[in-house]
Scaffold this active site. Structure first.
Site, short mmCIF file in Angstrom:
data_model
loop_
_atom_site.label_atom_id
_atom_site.label_comp_id
_atom_site.label_asym_id
_atom_site.label_seq_id
_atom_site.Cartn_x
_atom_site.Cartn_y
_atom_site.Cartn_z
CG LEU A 1 35.62 35.15 30.73
CD1 LEU A 1 35.57 33.68 30.31
CD2 LEU A 1 35.40 36.05 29.53
N GLY B 1 41.67 31.01 36.62
CA GLY B 1 40.23 31.18 36.72
C GLY B 1 39.65 31.68 35.41
CG ASP B 2 36.41 34.37 35.61
OD1 ASP B 2 37.32 34.74 36.37
OD2 ASP B 2 35.22 34.72 35.75
CD GLU B 3 41.37 38.05 37.26
OE1 GLU B 3 40.80 39.00 37.81
OE2 GLU B 3 42.54 37.69 37.56
#
Length: 360
Positions: free
Chosen positions: A226, A267-269
């Site tokens: 993201l 995280g944002d993965e």
């Protein structure tokens, strides 16, 4: 087209099971405990010698040999056999019944073995095998009460043993249900990302490994990062960032098929393992939907946000051709493609190439 599949259900669908070999465990116990019972009963027969005790000792010795034979068969078998399981379950109680029939009162020290067989069957194989063991035990007890002299003269004892076997089986059945439910809950927790309800990295590894071991001609791994998430976190705090991740996870789950796997690496993965994608155009159709879903997220808790995605796509067939049939290699290739997508600008998808599978 969107598909409404809650992320929690998706994670549960890919929960793993522990690798055990209960049939080998049971066969090993037949040998070990059969030998222990033989030694103990031989001591009993020596202290209280009789023709009946001698006969029971021979049957117990026969059971120990039978246990060694089943262990040999199980070790050589290529796969579990339901028929073999049923036969050995019945044989366990039947051989015990033969000892009780041969020994009468002299065989009474072996009564506990009835419950040992019930516990072993229920705890290792579940309620169906427990029911087979219980039914065999009841049949043996009825036969003893009808035809064996000592048991015929002591039918209340036979009735008490039968009722005890039934009660123990019912209780074990309830316990097996509860333990099974607890194990499933633990498996779900261990394989699920607690924030989003998606599969986690550990569960994803098992899913990818299974896909690599099977046909990979129409499977692709999409690594999604993201862009703009850090700014949301820094501006509005982690609570809003977490809500953004949850919202995106729900969108991913709705926009993928039930057979696809959706996971959060951390995280944002995020990762989507997409099946039934025959070529790159099919993959791009999925990623376009993901980009559109992110474009629709304009606010979180009435706070304006602007996020996009950089996606690295890796066809598992490409990994197989490169001889890199493991998740770490596939993720590394997708990660390299994803960073190239970032350099191209907002909302881009890049496919992994052969060079991306080369080790550093």
């Amino acid at each position: 087209m969107e598909h409404a599949h809650p992320p929690e259900r998706r994670a549960y669908a890919f929960a793993w099971a522990q690798h055990r070999h209960p049939e080998r465990e049971q066969a090993t116990l037949r040998v070990v405990l059969g030998a222990c019972v033989l030694i103990a009963y031989c001591c009993y027969a020596w202290l209280f010698p009789s023709r009946d005790a001698s006969m029971v000792a021979r049957i117990v010795a026969l059971y120990a040999c039978y246990g060694a034979l089943t262990l040999l068969v199980v070790n050589r078998a290529s796969s579990p056999s339901q028929t073999r399981l049923v036969v050995t379950t019945i044989a366990d109680q039947a051989l015990l019944g033969a000892a009780l029939a041969a020994g009468g009162a002299s065989a009474l020290p072996l009564l506990w073995v009835v419950f040992w067989f019930l516990i072993g069957s229920g705890c290792r194989y579940g309620k169906r095998t427990l029911a087979v063991s219980c039914a065999t035990a009841i049949a043996v007890i009825v036969a003893l009460a009808l035809w064996q002299p000592w048991w015929r003269a002591n039918r209340p004892a036979a009735l008490g043993l039968a009722l005890s076997a039934i009660a123990a089986s019912v209780y074990l059945g309830v316990l097996v249900d509860r333990l099974g439910s607890a194990n499933r809950d633990l498996a779900r927790q261990a394989s699920t990302d607690p924030l989003t309800g998606l599969a986690n990295r550990y569960a994803l590894k098992r899913i990818v490994d299974r896909a690599m071991a099977a046909s990979v001609a129409d499977t692709a791994l999409l690594l999604i990062d993201l862009d703009g998430f850090k700014e949301v976190n820094d501006t509005y705090g982690h609570a809003v960032g977490d809500m953004l991740l949850q919202q995106f996870a729900q969108l991913l789950a709705r926009r993928t098929h039930a057979s696809d796997a959706v996971a959060r690496l951390g995280g944002d993965e995020f990762v989507v393992l997409a099946h039934r994608v025959r070529d790159r155009d099919a993959v791009l159709s999925i990623t376009e939907g993901i980009h559109a879903a992110l474009a629709s997220i304009t606010s979180v808790q009435e706070r304006q946000v602007s996020v996009s995605a950089s996606i690295g796509a890796c066809m598992l067939s490409s990994a197989a051709q490169a001889g890199r049939a493991d998740m770490s290699a596939v993720l590394r290739a997708a990660d390299r493609a994803m960073y190239r997508a970032k350099r191209l600008g907002i909302g881009k998808t890049v496919f992994a190439e052969a060079r991306d599978f080369e080790a550093n």
